[in-house]
Design a protein around this motif. Structure first.
Motif, mmCIF file in Angstrom:
data_model
loop_
_atom_site.group_PDB
_atom_site.id
_atom_site.type_symbol
_atom_site.label_atom_id
_atom_site.label_comp_id
_atom_site.label_asym_id
_atom_site.label_seq_id
_atom_site.Cartn_x
_atom_site.Cartn_y
_atom_site.Cartn_z
ATOM 1 N N ARG A 1 8.614 -7.604 -5.339
ATOM 2 C CA ARG A 1 7.971 -8.078 -4.065
ATOM 3 C C ARG A 1 6.500 -7.534 -4.153
ATOM 4 N NH1 ARG A 1 9.537 -9.961 1.335
ATOM 5 N NH2 ARG A 1 7.736 -9.519 2.806
ATOM 6 N N THR A 2 5.850 -8.631 -4.075
ATOM 7 C CA THR A 2 4.337 -8.404 -3.843
ATOM 8 C C THR A 2 3.866 -8.714 -2.219
ATOM 9 O OG1 THR A 2 1.880 -8.476 -4.278
ATOM 10 C CG2 THR A 2 3.212 -10.218 -4.895
ATOM 11 N N GLN A 3 3.120 -8.282 -1.551
ATOM 12 C CA GLN A 3 2.579 -8.514 -0.018
ATOM 13 C C GLN A 3 1.204 -8.282 0.140
ATOM 14 O OE1 GLN A 3 5.573 -7.896 2.976
ATOM 15 N NE2 GLN A 3 3.837 -6.762 4.221
ATOM 16 N N ASN B 1 -2.456 -4.275 0.396
ATOM 17 C CA ASN B 1 -1.783 -5.047 -0.718
ATOM 18 C C ASN B 1 -0.772 -3.978 -0.944
ATOM 19 O OD1 ASN B 1 -1.811 -5.251 -4.283
ATOM 20 N ND2 ASN B 1 -1.323 -6.874 -2.540
ATOM 21 N N GLU B 2 0.441 -4.384 -1.198
ATOM 22 C CA GLU B 2 1.570 -3.417 -1.218
ATOM 23 C C GLU B 2 2.736 -4.177 -2.377
ATOM 24 O OE1 GLU B 2 2.643 -0.793 2.373
ATOM 25 O OE2 GLU B 2 3.231 -2.821 2.469
ATOM 26 N N ASN B 3 3.065 -3.512 -3.460
ATOM 27 C CA ASN B 3 3.612 -3.993 -4.679
ATOM 28 C C ASN B 3 4.931 -3.037 -4.715
ATOM 29 O OD1 ASN B 3 1.603 -6.233 -5.583
ATOM 30 N ND2 ASN B 3 0.667 -4.496 -5.184
ATOM 31 N N TYR B 4 6.113 -3.501 -4.944
ATOM 32 C CA TYR B 4 7.270 -2.641 -5.415
ATOM 33 C C TYR B 4 8.470 -3.398 -5.596
ATOM 34 C CZ TYR B 4 8.609 -4.010 -0.507
ATOM 35 O OH TYR B 4 9.167 -4.817 0.649
ATOM 36 N N GLY C 1 6.733 1.754 -5.848
ATOM 37 C CA GLY C 1 5.659 0.928 -5.766
ATOM 38 C C GLY C 1 4.127 1.478 -5.270
ATOM 39 N N SER D 1 0.308 0.846 -3.131
ATOM 40 C CA SER D 1 -0.235 0.439 -1.987
ATOM 41 C C SER D 1 -1.560 0.629 -2.322
ATOM 42 C CB SER D 1 0.441 0.864 -0.678
ATOM 43 O OG SER D 1 -0.120 0.397 0.381
#
Length: 1020
Positions: free
Chosen positions: A456-458, A499-502, A520, A522
């Motif tokens: 997931r990337t947000q 921006n968060e990616n995990y 992830g 951030s």
């Protein structure tokens, strides 16, 4: 023979026809589906043959069935299915129960979720349906009394006011003590003013209280984390819901003010005489002073034969306060297909304040979209728009009843040129308004590589803009007077980008091992701009602050602040045999707020849990549906200070250089701040390159108990938190040219116990009764503060020329510091014997105690060095709440009580008129309240300290749900009436609310209203 055959055929045909009629007869069946607590369940699937329906937000459904003996099947994820025979009924209500009701619910814990039964940390959950349907400008206010260990202090009833939120006590001296708020995975910032969220849009709220739960947020989790999850898009036919709430408010307690103008005038004359005013110059002698006539006492009583009785008797309470009306409307719609789902809502909230010309308007819009691209890829967005408009200010109704509102010329009445206390003039002529616009958006993208691995990337952004407008005419306020009119426009602009990616791995091995891993990184960037435009010395007040350029004196200031936070995080949850649970969490944070050698810090935690009810030796004890022991240990951090404290900073200060040149501005190293107790300006701004994170080490031991399929649940927690390397300002040597510098210095501990319980006492088809409550006690203590044993904090209080709140080793934070008082002096000898001199030794004055001296023994004098001590503690001994819900068929009733016990209040409003009437006089030698004296200089003492304990009937709601289908096209109609702040039981000062804030000082805050609401919910 033929006739017999015909009879047989006729009988057979009749039987077929009867069977056909019985089988083919269709009917509409409707009802409400609830959970074991009596709350409506949305999204429940109802099936009858080939027909399918889904319950709406109110839990109602409507379905067509074939045949009188058909059956309905109710199913919902995590709940036990239920089959119910129709039996010719048109209304069937259902209750879905079972251990899965609570234990299989997914709890949001940050970067994912976990089943409640698998929690290893201390996490509390509150469903959106449990929030009181009462008027509130901020969601934080609705959390009061709902969750053990969460203290919510609402010290002002002013429209738009926020709340102070604490989780398990205060942990920082000068840094932030507010928990982090995370909305739909987006870390918004500190709790306290969550105005952007409409309560009707909330699906659930989770509170992460211990280090194991909060460590995933690292340096922002030291004060706990509040996770807010808004309602998500759901597939199905469009569902429309309209919620309305109309509220009429009033003063909960009438202010303790003078009710009799004669008594007020007598007191004023006596206070002036005792203060040294000559008898010929007392205020009420029937003479003109500064162009204004002041009647005599005889004239007020109608005993002056030469003058008529004074007729003015202004009821300022009635003029300043009103019974305001507030409105709240929410329109929501959701639906969509399996691939495209949507949910949107709009809200309008208008709150009128108790004081005239006070109002708060809020508009909120929300859009949630969820798009399934293919079997592996999905994307979505969540957007929230909020606009607020806040006007008005706190007004005092304590003006003398003898004074009118207007003089004989129609102008605002003033007792002198320096009289700025007319509340009607302030309300009508002073401009004080603010407008805010908040835009919050999240865009996410999910990739499901396998059934057990996804990414997931947000990307989230928060943009906020606030504009404040102020104008004070020269004839209305002191600031306006000394500046010949004062106007200002203040702008605030904040932008945050996250921006968060995990990756998330969730897999079960051999039906024995279950592993969930999240990992992830951030990146968060925050930037704030401010600009302030001030104008002074205006020709007239016509344009107020709309033309600041017309002011003779103009001041412009602006600022820029930026910070960046880089983070790597990970969490692993492991379950063996679904009864032995382990959680390991870690986060590394790097912040630009700290020096080069201390920018990065690592915050680990670990937790274990054991489900005893799953063990074989518990198999014979069937009434335990849950019996789980928990333990956790970990570290969290705090970076809640402004940027640039590691750097030397320059500042500016305006100073007066004479009548000819007026004010000038100087620039140089250092930042001028507030004044100390000696009236000197405190200068800061000296950098500290060694500045680093605060670190909180905590452990938690908990027990979760569920009985009889979760009909009775109990949660117990004991915790101990220890915070070191406190971020605070320390006094430094004057030779440096500075007074204070930010350092890491000191330690604080918090330890406590929490209890939460719920009991579903009656759980039948048409009758539900549940009770619940929580209890929390916290013991806060300052352990160390470097080289100091006492540090002053808070604001200087002019009334006592001292800061009341102090940080003292061995004492709770914000302890009251001052003198001991021992009643009222009854004779001059009594005062001299007590060590007092001059006017302080006269009869009727407060008797301060001689505690100690140079040699550690009383020395016959009252000295601030030796005779001041801890005189009170604003921290409650414990906080508690109790709630109950009862529903019978279509009627429901709920009530909530909230209480605080054992806290002290420093009451700056103690000498109210009802107590001034009981003052010491030679004829009334009171030992409680001092004599009237308008020149007395009070000392900070326990004379002002009072018990702030209270129990409040927080909310009482009664509602009725109309039969589904009563109106064509409408599936749900619910009406309800609600009362808020209905009754408060306390010994505190009459006329004032005992809920005064974390510092425990009663400043005379804006009163909290008693509110009566009527609500309507309609579902289409």
């Amino acid at each position: 023979m033929r006739r017999s055959v015909l009879k047989t055929c006729a009988a057979f045909c009749g039987m077929l026809f009867t069977i056909q009629m019985a089988v083919g007869q269709s009917r509409q069946v409707s009802g409400v589906v609830r959970d074991s607590e009596g709350r409506p369940l949305a999204g429940v699937t109802v099936k009858a043959g080939g027909q399918t329906a889904t319950t709406d937000q109110a839990g109602t459904y409507r379905i067509t069935v074939e045949g009188a003996t058909a059956a309905l099947t109710f199913t919902s994820v995590g709940l036990q299915p239920l089959d119910v025979a129709v039996n010719n009924r048109e209304e069937i209500n259902a209750v879905l129960t079972g251990t899965a009701v609570d234990l299989d619910d997914v709890v949001v814990v940050g970067y994912g979720g976990v089943k409640k039964s698998d929690l290893t940390g201390s996490v509390a959950t509150l469903k959106g349906s449990d929030l009181n349907r009462t008027p509130a400008s901020s969601v934080d206010q609705l959390l009061q009394g709902k969750i053990p260990g969460v203290q919510v202090a609402i010290s002002s009833g002013q429209p738009g006011a926020g709340a102070t939120v604490r989780i398990r006590g205060n942990s920082s001296l000068s840094g932030s003590n507010a928990p982090l708020v995370v909305v739909d995975g987006f870390p918004w910032g500190d709790a306290g003013d969550l105005k952007q969220i409409n309560p009707d849009d909330i699906e659930s709220i989770e509170v992460l209280k211990d280090a194991s739960s909060a460590a995933i947020y690292g340096s922002r989790g030291a004060n706990g984390v509040i996770m807010v999850t808004t309602k998500k898009a759901r597939a199905g036919t469009p569902r429309i819901t309209l919620n309305t709430l109309h509220t009429l408010s009033s003063l909960s307690v009438k202010p303790d003010l003078w009710r009799d103008g004669i008594e007020e005038a007598v007191y004023a004359n006596e206070a002036a005489r005792n203060g040294g005013t000559p008898l010929s110059q007392l205020p009420y002698l029937g003479e003109v002073r500064s162009g204004v006539y002041f009647p005599s006492i005889a004239e007020l009583r109608g005993l002056d034969p030469n003058k008529p009785q004074w007729s003015t008797n202004t009821d300022w309470v009635n003029l300043v306060y009103r019974n305001p009306f507030s409105q709240n409307y929410t329109l929501g719609i959701d639906g969509g297909s399996d691939n495209t789902k949507y949910s949107m809502s709009g809200n309008y909230y208008k709150e009128e304040g108790l004081a005239i010309k006070n109002a708060y308007d809020k508009y909120t819009g929300r859009l949630n979209l969820d798009q399934k691209v293919n079997h592996a890829i999905s994307a979505g967005t969540n957007i929230i728009l909020t606009y607020t408009n806040n006007t008005g200010q706190n007004l005092s109704a304590g003006r003398s009843r003898i004074f009118p509102v207007y003089d004989e010329n129609g102008n605002y009445f003033r007792t002198s040129a320096m009289d700025f206390g007319n509340p009607i003039a302030i309300a009508n002529e002073v401009l004080n308004k603010s407008k805010t616009i908040d835009v919050l958006g999240t865009l996410f993208f999910n990739v499901k590589f396998t059934e057990w691995l996804q990414f997931r990337t947000q990307l989230s952004t928060k943009f906020g803009n606030a504009v404040g407008d102020v104008y004070e005419p020269a004839s209305v306020t002191f600031r306006g007077y000394e500046n010949t009119g004062y106007g200002a426009t203040n702008n605030f602009n904040n932008n945050e980008l996250v921006n968060e990616n995990y990756l998330t791995l969730d897999k079960t091995f051999h039906d024995i091992h279950r592993l969930n891993v999240v990992g992830g990184f951030s990146l968060q960037n925050s930037k704030t701009r401010t600009s302030n435009l001030m104008g002074m010395n205006f020709v007239n007040d016509n344009l107020q602050n709309e033309n600041l350029n017309s002011a003779k004196t103009k001041v412009i200031s602006n600022g820029l602040s930026a910070s960046t936070l880089h983070s790597w995080f990970g969490r692993a949850n492991y379950a063996l045999l679904d009864k032995y649970l382990v959680t390991v969490t870690g986060r590394a944070d790097g912040s630009t707020k700290f020096g080069d050698n201390n920018k990065w810090a690592f915050f680990p935690s670990a937790a274990i849990a054991w489900k005893l009810n799953e063990e074989s030796f518990m198999s014979d004890i069937s009434f335990f549906s849950e019996l789980k022991m928990r333990a956790s240990y970990g570290l969290t951090g705090n970076q809640g200070i402004s940027p640039y404290q590691t750097l030397d900073r320059f500042g500016s200060e305006r100073y007066y250089v004479g009548a000819q040149n007026g004010f000038m501005t100087g620039f140089g190293p250092g930042l001028a701040g507030a004044n100390n107790e000696q009236g000197l300006t405190i200068v800061g701004g000296l950098g500290n390159k060694s500045l680093k994170w605060e670190t909180t080490t905590s452990y938690d031991i908990g027990l979760d108990i569920g009985l009889m399929d979760q009909r009775f649940t109990v949660t117990l927690d004991y915790y101990n938190k220890h915070t070191k390397d406190l971020l605070r300002t320390r006094t430094i040597a004057p030779s440096s040219g500075f007074d204070q510098q930010w350092v890491n210095d000191g330690e604080i501990s918090n330890r406590g116990f929490e209890l939460g319980f719920n009991a579903h006492i009656i759980q039948q088809d048409d009758l539900f009764w549940s009770v619940g409550g929580n209890f929390a006690l916290n013991r806060n203590k300052v352990i160390a503060m470097g080289e100091s044993d006492r540090v002053v904090t808070g604001s200087l209080i002019e009334m006592v020329r001292q800061n009341i709140n102090h940080f003292i080793i061995g004492q709770p934070m914000y302890a009251f510091y001052g003198y001991r008082a021992n009643g009222i002096i009854q004779s001059l000898e009594d005062g001299i014997e007590a060590g007092l001199t001059g006017a302080e030794a006269l009869p009727g004055e407060i008797k301060y105690m001689d505690i100690s001296g140079v040699n550690g023994e009383p020395d016959g004098t009252i000295d601030p060095t030796y005779d001041r001590m801890v005189i009170g503690d604003p921290t409650p001994n414990f906080i508690y709440s109790f709630n109950t819900s009862l529903s019978y068929k279509r009627i429901d009733l709920s009530a909530q009580f909230y209480g605080v016990y054992g806290n002290d209040i420093f009451d700056l409003q103690k000498m109210t008129p009802s107590r001034q009437i009981q003052r010491w006089t030679p004829d009334n030698p009171s030992n409680l309240y001092p004599r009237a004296n308008n020149t007395r200089g009070y000392k900070a003492s326990d004379f002002f300290v009072e018990d702030g304990s209270f129990l409040r009937l927080q909310n009482l709601t009664v509602g009725y749900n109309f039969r589904p289908g009563l109106v064509r096209g409408i599936s749900t109609i619910r009406v309800y009436a609600s009362g808020n702040n209905l009754a408060t039981f306390t010994k505190f000062n009459r006329g004032f609310d005992p809920e005064v804030g974390i510092d425990g000082i009663n400043w005379g805050n804006y009163p909290r209203p008693r509110a009566y609401s009527f609500g309507l919910t309609v579902g289409f």
